[in-house]
Design a protein around this motif. Structure first.
Motif, mmCIF file in Angstrom:
data_model
loop_
_atom_site.group_PDB
_atom_site.id
_atom_site.type_symbol
_atom_site.label_atom_id
_atom_site.label_comp_id
_atom_site.label_asym_id
_atom_site.label_seq_id
_atom_site.Cartn_x
_atom_site.Cartn_y
_atom_site.Cartn_z
ATOM 1 N N ALA A 220 6.155 -13.903 -36.605
ATOM 2 C CA ALA A 220 5.743 -13.362 -35.313
ATOM 3 C C ALA A 220 6.755 -12.343 -34.803
ATOM 4 N N GLU A 221 8.026 -12.607 -35.005
ATOM 5 C CA GLU A 221 9.083 -11.678 -34.567
ATOM 6 C C GLU A 221 8.993 -10.353 -35.333
ATOM 7 N N LEU A 222 8.724 -10.448 -36.632
ATOM 8 C CA LEU A 222 8.595 -9.235 -37.443
ATOM 9 C C LEU A 222 7.371 -8.428 -37.017
ATOM 10 N N MET A 223 6.252 -9.119 -36.773
ATOM 11 C CA MET A 223 5.033 -8.433 -36.359
ATOM 12 C C MET A 223 5.175 -7.855 -34.951
ATOM 13 N N LEU A 224 5.971 -8.510 -34.124
ATOM 14 C CA LEU A 224 6.206 -8.013 -32.766
ATOM 15 C C LEU A 224 6.907 -6.652 -32.807
ATOM 16 N N LYS A 225 7.823 -6.506 -33.738
ATOM 17 C CA LYS A 225 8.532 -5.234 -33.886
ATOM 18 C C LYS A 225 7.614 -4.150 -34.459
ATOM 19 N N LYS A 226 6.675 -4.574 -35.273
ATOM 20 C CA LYS A 226 5.821 -3.618 -35.987
ATOM 21 C C LYS A 226 4.593 -3.187 -35.187
ATOM 22 N N SER A 227 4.058 -4.093 -34.373
ATOM 23 C CA SER A 227 2.811 -3.815 -33.662
ATOM 24 C C SER A 227 2.986 -2.745 -32.589
ATOM 25 N N GLU A 228 1.919 -1.960 -32.411
ATOM 26 C CA GLU A 228 1.897 -0.962 -31.343
ATOM 27 C C GLU A 228 0.861 -1.308 -30.267
ATOM 28 N N SER A 229 0.214 -2.456 -30.439
ATOM 29 C CA SER A 229 -0.817 -2.892 -29.496
ATOM 30 C C SER A 229 -0.198 -3.784 -28.415
ATOM 31 N N ASP A 230 -0.382 -3.426 -27.170
ATOM 32 C CA ASP A 230 0.171 -4.223 -26.069
ATOM 33 C C ASP A 230 -0.425 -5.626 -26.053
ATOM 34 N N LYS A 231 -1.719 -5.737 -26.366
ATOM 35 C CA LYS A 231 -2.367 -7.049 -26.352
ATOM 36 C C LYS A 231 -1.829 -7.947 -27.458
ATOM 37 N N ILE A 232 -1.660 -7.380 -28.633
ATOM 38 C CA ILE A 232 -1.131 -8.172 -29.743
ATOM 39 C C ILE A 232 0.319 -8.561 -29.478
ATOM 40 N N LYS A 233 1.108 -7.619 -28.962
ATOM 41 C CA LYS A 233 2.511 -7.912 -28.663
ATOM 42 C C LYS A 233 2.637 -8.994 -27.593
ATOM 43 N N SER A 234 1.746 -8.967 -26.615
ATOM 44 C CA SER A 234 1.755 -9.992 -25.573
ATOM 45 C C SER A 234 1.466 -11.372 -26.166
ATOM 46 N N SER A 235 0.488 -11.443 -27.062
ATOM 47 C CA SER A 235 0.139 -12.718 -27.697
ATOM 48 C C SER A 235 1.263 -13.228 -28.585
ATOM 49 N N LEU A 236 1.905 -12.330 -29.312
ATOM 50 C CA LEU A 236 3.026 -12.717 -30.169
ATOM 51 C C LEU A 236 4.205 -13.216 -29.336
ATOM 52 N N THR A 237 4.454 -12.554 -28.230
ATOM 53 C CA THR A 237 5.553 -12.966 -27.344
ATOM 54 C C THR A 237 5.308 -14.371 -26.810
ATOM 55 N N LYS A 238 4.082 -14.647 -26.395
ATOM 56 C CA LYS A 238 3.747 -15.980 -25.890
ATOM 57 C C LYS A 238 3.855 -17.029 -26.994
ATOM 58 N N LEU A 239 3.475 -16.654 -28.214
ATOM 59 C CA LEU A 239 3.582 -17.583 -29.341
ATOM 60 C C LEU A 239 5.041 -17.930 -29.610
ATOM 61 N N ILE A 240 5.898 -16.934 -29.622
ATOM 62 C CA ILE A 240 7.329 -17.164 -29.863
ATOM 63 C C ILE A 240 7.915 -18.040 -28.764
ATOM 64 N N GLU A 241 7.543 -17.784 -27.530
ATOM 65 C CA GLU A 241 8.036 -18.581 -26.394
ATOM 66 C C GLU A 241 7.575 -20.031 -26.514
ATOM 67 N N LEU A 242 6.339 -20.237 -26.957
ATOM 68 C CA LEU A 242 5.822 -21.598 -27.125
ATOM 69 C C LEU A 242 6.597 -22.337 -28.203
ATOM 70 N N ILE A 243 6.841 -21.669 -29.330
ATOM 71 C CA ILE A 243 7.607 -22.296 -30.412
ATOM 72 C C ILE A 243 9.018 -22.620 -29.934
ATOM 73 N N ASN A 244 9.634 -21.703 -29.220
ATOM 74 C CA ASN A 244 10.990 -21.936 -28.698
ATOM 75 C C ASN A 244 11.028 -23.133 -27.762
ATOM 76 N N SER A 245 9.989 -23.269 -26.932
ATOM 77 C CA SER A 245 9.960 -24.393 -25.989
ATOM 78 C C SER A 245 9.836 -25.721 -26.721
ATOM 79 N N LYS A 246 9.069 -25.751 -27.812
ATOM 80 C CA LYS A 246 8.928 -26.975 -28.599
ATOM 81 C C LYS A 246 10.232 -27.298 -29.317
ATOM 82 N N GLN A 247 10.901 -26.263 -29.816
ATOM 83 C CA GLN A 247 12.185 -26.477 -30.500
ATOM 84 C C GLN A 247 13.226 -27.022 -29.531
ATOM 85 N N LYS A 248 13.219 -26.518 -28.302
ATOM 86 C CA LYS A 248 14.174 -26.951 -27.287
ATOM 87 C C LYS A 248 13.962 -28.421 -26.939
ATOM 88 N N LYS A 249 12.703 -28.818 -26.810
ATOM 89 C CA LYS A 249 12.402 -30.208 -26.507
ATOM 90 C C LYS A 249 12.809 -31.122 -27.654
#
Length: 253
Positions: A220-249
């Protein structure tokens, strides 16, 4: 004589029209399609159309229902979610649907001379049908492993289950590979791709919150750097944040 010729002409026209209408047959009268229906429908959609003949799409009012039924998740959920049915039976049906889905992926892959997908919305609908299906498919498989084991809590059983979940996560990561083809999608296609991440990846992580998603996060991090679509980047950002929150817990446990 003129009247007879006229009636003959009308008959010929009606016959030709009827032949054209019935050129491609689908079980549209059925509320749900079973695996036997998918056998016939996939065969027709993959091999029953001429090379330059347009396949059913959502934007075709007359043929929209074909794609809607093809990608209707209720077709498999009506069986796989029925706890009155045996686990082995449901798992067998899930396996059949999974195999059909792999064939479905070949239906809408065509591109034009500019490398644009001709059927991006339909292709992604098939993809997302598969994402939903796989959650049920792998869960049923793991449930059967536990039910058939002498000791459901043994390390061997746990390892098999974790391995299956790892395969499921890897299959989801393949969906993110579509972002590499971003330029081949329409704006509507990019939006649908993003919605698939928002819906199905969240379902996966909520079902298996303790699974290792480091590979998915890296992708997701690699695709976030590569994507030029705001909608796709927004979804990837939320996915990364969700994974981070689960890792933190998991760390805080």
């Amino acid at each position: 004589m003129i009247k007879i010729k006229y009636l003959l002409l009308v008959f010929i026209c009606l016959t030709l029209t009827n032949c054209e209408t019935e050129k491609h047959k689908f079980p549209l009268e059925k509320r749900y399609w079973d695996t036997n229906d998918y056998d016939k429908v996939i065969l027709e959609l993959r091999y029953g159309y001429e090379k330059d003949e347009k396949k059913p799409t959502f934007d075709n009012p007359e043929q929209r229902i074909i794609v809607q039924k093809l990608t209707d998740e209720q077709n498999f959920k009506i069986v796989l979610k029925d706890n009155e049915l045996g686990l082995k039976h449901r798992n067998a049906v899930a396996t059949e649907f999974f195999n059909h889905w792999k064939d479905m992926n070949q239906i809408y892959q065509a591109r034009d001379r500019k490398d644009k997908y001709l059927y991006d919305i339909e292709m992604l609908s098939v993809w997302q049908f598969g994402l939903s299906l796989q959650i049920d498919y792998f869960k049923l498989g793991n449930d059967e492993i536990k039910e058939s084991a002498d000791d459901p809590n043994s390390s061997r059983v746990k390892n098999n289950i974790n391995s299956n979940i790892g395969t499921l996560v890897s299959n989801y990561i393949i969906y993110l590979d579509e972002i590499n083809e971003e330029k081949s999608f329409s704006e509507n296609g990019k939006s649908k791709l993003a919605k698939g991440i928002d819906k199905y990846f969240v379902q996966l992580i909520e079902l298996y919150p303790d699974t290792n998603y480091s590979g998915m996060k890296k992708k997701a991090e690699l695709m976030l750097k590569k994507s030029e679509s705001d909608k796709i980047k927004s979804s990837l950002t939320k996915l990364i944040e969700l994974i981070n929150s689960k890792q933190k817990k998991e760390i805080e446990k």
